[in-house]
Structures are given as structure tokens and as C-alpha cells.
Design a protein around this motif. Structure first.
Motif, short mmCIF file in Angstrom:
data_model
loop_
_atom_site.label_atom_id
_atom_site.label_comp_id
_atom_site.label_asym_id
_atom_site.label_seq_id
_atom_site.Cartn_x
_atom_site.Cartn_y
_atom_site.Cartn_z
N ARG A 96 0.85 -1.19 0.00
CA ARG A 96 0.00 0.00 0.00
C ARG A 96 0.88 1.24 0.00
NH1 ARG A 96 -4.13 -0.62 4.84
NH2 ARG A 96 -2.30 -1.55 5.83
N GLN B 295 -11.11 1.71 -4.56
CA GLN B 295 -10.26 0.97 -5.49
C GLN B 295 -10.22 -0.48 -5.04
OE1 GLN B 295 -9.47 3.26 -7.48
NE2 GLN B 295 -8.70 5.08 -6.46
N SER B 296 -10.36 -1.42 -5.96
CA SER B 296 -10.23 -2.81 -5.59
C SER B 296 -9.63 -3.61 -6.73
CB SER B 296 -11.59 -3.41 -5.18
OG SER B 296 -12.44 -3.52 -6.29
N GLU C 140 -8.87 -7.81 -7.63
CA GLU C 140 -9.14 -9.18 -7.21
C GLU C 140 -8.21 -10.12 -7.96
OE1 GLU C 140 -12.35 -8.40 -4.55
OE2 GLU C 140 -11.46 -10.35 -5.04
N TYR D 72 -10.07 -5.59 -11.88
CA TYR D 72 -9.89 -4.37 -11.10
C TYR D 72 -11.09 -3.45 -11.24
CZ TYR D 72 -8.47 -2.67 -15.71
OH TYR D 72 -8.43 -2.37 -17.05
N THR E 59 -11.31 0.57 -10.39
CA THR E 59 -10.61 1.74 -9.87
C THR E 59 -11.19 3.01 -10.48
OG1 THR E 59 -8.90 1.62 -11.58
CG2 THR E 59 -8.46 0.46 -9.53
N GLY F 154 -2.91 -5.42 -5.85
CA GLY F 154 -3.77 -6.50 -5.39
C GLY F 154 -3.12 -7.19 -4.19
N GLN F 155 -3.84 -8.13 -3.60
CA GLN F 155 -3.34 -8.77 -2.39
C GLN F 155 -2.36 -9.90 -2.68
OE1 GLN F 155 -6.25 -9.64 0.58
NE2 GLN F 155 -6.90 -7.53 0.74
#
Lengths: 114, 115
Positions: free
Chosen positions: A44, B2-3, B5, B24, B26, B106-107
């Protein structure tokens, strides 16, 4: 060329203490960035500097301040550390603003706030 | 907001091909990047797409469809050293066109390559 260097590599702070994370790059890049990465998560953006003399907030700027000291150096300061700031901090640089031009990351600073 | 996946984990065998998808949502989109991160290490840049289509860099390719807000990373001839986390990252645009310089990650997808 060392690329992007960060100091310190590890740090433990008590709640309320302050510290400055240092970052330097020797690639003559214009843009520099500070990210945090929590376990199992993506990075982030905290703050970035598109060019010397400018800084801008990222996604999670609260609790942090930055200084673009010169073209090479970009520091991140925690004025009053909180346990929620326990994380791995990465500094990055790129030739131009934005990730379309490859961002080069430093090795990270692992910070624990107790 | 914002995301982005992407799947949390993918497993494949050596020599196989694997595709890691990223969707996405955004406010403003300039381009899509991919980064690799080995455990405990720094992220390293793999690929970037600003326009629709496929970009190829050795064993890695990346695809983007702006109309579908979708991209993927394709890894071919998998090797054990490809075991790592892979992150897609959207570069945000300002007022629809300019590059803001901000990346949203993203994660991450953890890829495990088995013998």
C-alpha cells in the motif's frame, strides 16, 4: 550500482517513539515511493515523490511524514509510532512517475511497534 | 474505492503453464503492472500493459482488456524458482489520461510449483 538501499533493516519501537526510515537510490531516478506491506497483503502506497521537491499522499498517509531531501534520498518519518504501524516498509524508485516505468524496490525495513 | 481481485493461491507442476487473473475496479486507470516477490524479498517488476493485448517477455506474458477491466499473467515452462507471490498493480490515471504515479496493488497470488 547499489540500486535502492534502505536503513535500518530491522527496528523495534515502543508505542509513542519516533523514528526515520532512510532510503537512497543511485540510479538517477526522478520518482521515489514509500510502501508498507502487512502479512499476506499487497503493498500500500504511503507517500510518493514524482520529482525532487514534490511529495504527494498515497493510500495510507496518516501517521507518516516524508522528506525528499534531494534527488537521491527520500525519508519516511513516524512521529509517534503505534502498534498498527507494525509492518514491512519498502522504498522504491522509478525513472518516471508511475509504475508503467519499472519500479525498483529496496530490501525493506521490518518494523515492530510494541 | 479501489479494488483489485486475484486468486490467493495457485499450484502447478514444473514445466506446466499457469495463468493468474486480475480484475480491477478503480477510479481512473492508466495501466496494469505485474510484480514478483519471493518470500521475505523485495518485489521485482515483471511486466506492464497500457494498451489492450498481450505483452511477452521470455517465459512470462501479460494480457490486458481495458473494456473488461481484466488482465492476466501467463507463466510458461514453470520452474521451481517461480514459486513466489505475484501481484497485479493498477497505475491510476488523473482526469482519465495522465499518469498520477500512484500504484494500487492487489493482495497477491501465491504460486507453488511442485516437482
Amino acid at each position: 550500482n547499489a540500486g535502492v538501499t534502505q536503513t535500518p533493516k530491522f527496528q523495534v519501537l515502543k508505542t509513542g517513539q519516533s523514528m526515520t526510515l532512510q532510503c537512497a537510490q543511485d540510479m538517477n531516478h526522478n520518482s521515489m515511493y514509500w510502501y508498507r506491506q502487512d502479512p499476506g497483503m499487497g503493498l500500500r502506497l504511503i507517500y510518493y515523490s514524482a520529482s525532487e521537491g514534490t511529495t504527494d499522499k498515497g493510500e495510507v498517509p496518516n501517521g507518516y511524514n516524508v522528506s525528499r531531501l534531494n534527488k537521491r534520498e527520500f525519508s519516511l518519518r513516524l512521529e509517534s509510532a503505534a502498534p498498527s504501524q507494525t509492518s514491512v516498509y519498502f522504498c522504491a524508485s522509478s525513472a518516471k512517475a508511475g509504475g508503467g516505468h519499472e519500479q525498483y524496490f529496496g530490501p525493506g525495513t521490518r518494523l515492530t511497534v510494541t | 474505492g479501489q479494488s483489485l481481485e486475484q486468486p490467493s493461491e495457485v499450484t502447478a507442476v514444473e514445466g506446466a503453464i499457469v495463468q493468474i487473473n486480475c480484475t480491477y475496479q478503480t477510479s481512473g486507470f492508466y495501466g496494469l503492472s505485474w510484480y514478483q516477490q519471493h518470500d521475505g524479498g523485495a518485489p521485482t517488476f515483471l511486466s506492464y500493459n497500457a494498451l489492450d493485448g498481450l505483452e511477452e517477455t521470455g517465459r512470462f506474458s501479460s494480457f490486458l482488456s481495458r473494456s473488461d477491466s481484466y488482465g492476466y499473467l501467463l507463466l510458461q515452462e514453470l520452474q521451481m524458482k517461480d514459486s513466489a507471490s505475484y501481484f497485479c498493480a493498477v497505475i491510476l490515471a488523473w482526469r482519465g489520461s495522465s499518469n498520477t504515479g500512484k500504484l494500487i496493488f492487489g493482495q497477491g497470488t501465491t504460486l507453488q510449483v511442485k516437482p
